[in-house]
Design an enzyme around this catalytic site. Structure first.
Site, PDB file in Angstrom:
ATOM      1  N   HIS A   7       0.827  -1.204   0.000  1.00  0.00           N
ATOM      2  CA  HIS A   7       0.000   0.000   0.000  1.00  0.00           C
ATOM      3  C   HIS A   7       0.859   1.251   0.000  1.00  0.00           C
ATOM      4  O   HIS A   7       2.042   1.208   0.321  1.00  0.00           O
ATOM      5  CB  HIS A   7      -0.969   0.047   1.198  1.00  0.00           C
ATOM      6  CG  HIS A   7      -0.323   0.044   2.548  1.00  0.00           C
ATOM      7  ND1 HIS A   7      -0.049  -1.108   3.246  1.00  0.00           N
ATOM      8  CD2 HIS A   7       0.102   1.054   3.354  1.00  0.00           C
ATOM      9  CE1 HIS A   7       0.500  -0.811   4.412  1.00  0.00           C
ATOM     10  NE2 HIS A   7       0.621   0.512   4.500  1.00  0.00           N
ATOM     11  N   GLU A 130       7.622   1.012   5.099  1.00  0.00           N
ATOM     12  CA  GLU A 130       7.075  -0.026   5.967  1.00  0.00           C
ATOM     13  C   GLU A 130       7.320  -1.365   5.290  1.00  0.00           C
ATOM     14  O   GLU A 130       7.119  -1.480   4.078  1.00  0.00           O
ATOM     15  CB  GLU A 130       5.560   0.222   6.143  1.00  0.00           C
ATOM     16  CG  GLU A 130       4.872  -0.834   7.010  1.00  0.00           C
ATOM     17  CD  GLU A 130       3.362  -0.549   7.180  1.00  0.00           C
ATOM     18  OE1 GLU A 130       2.798   0.244   6.399  1.00  0.00           O
ATOM     19  OE2 GLU A 130       2.766  -1.130   8.099  1.00  0.00           O
TER      20      GLU A 130
END
Ligand code: CO
Length: 134
Positions: A7, A130
């Site tokens: 994402h 991330e």
């Protein structure tokens, strides 16, 4: 080592307005808000055919995105999330390469129920990264 783009996360000061942009203007499917107290954010997921966009709104007093929104009042791209097959092996490899892992260095459970780690933006082209266990 890195796999799919899981994402792109966009920080917003108002989740309802952000949801309206993606749902009403852009015609995307947007999930119900989900509070993530461990991460200091409330999140919605925008589902796209090939990836997700996460809209993050600050939650609580020490939200890690509060300062980002002070500098970017209309919101902005906050981080990108890449999948890795083995998050511990990935972390150890990156530490050996001299990269800085944020926090304790131990994975936390992320918004998708899987272990995640964050990497220092200065070591990754100015972008907060991330890593999520695939
Ligand atoms: Co994320």
């Amino acid at each position: 080592m890195i796999g799919r783009l899981n994402h792109v996360a966009i920080a917003v000061s108002d989740l309802a307005s952000g949801t309206a942009v993606y749902q009403s203007m852009l015609g995307a499917k947007v999930s119900e808000p989900q509070a993530e107290p461990d991460h200091g954010v409330t999140v919605v997921f925008v589902e796209l055919p090939n990836t997700k966009i996460e809209l993050l709104e600050p939650l609580g007093e020490n939200s890690p995105i509060a300062r980002f929104l002070e500098s970017n009042p209309s919101g902005g791209i906050h981080h990108v999330c890449y999948e890795v097959d083995d998050i511990i092996a990935a972390r150890d490899h990156l530490k050996n390469e001299g990269a800085r892992v944020l926090g304790t260095g131990e994975p936390k459970i992320g918004a998708h129920g899987k272990p995640v780690l964050f990497l220092h933006p200065k070591d990754f082209c100015g972008t907060l990264v991330e890593l999520e266990q695939a």
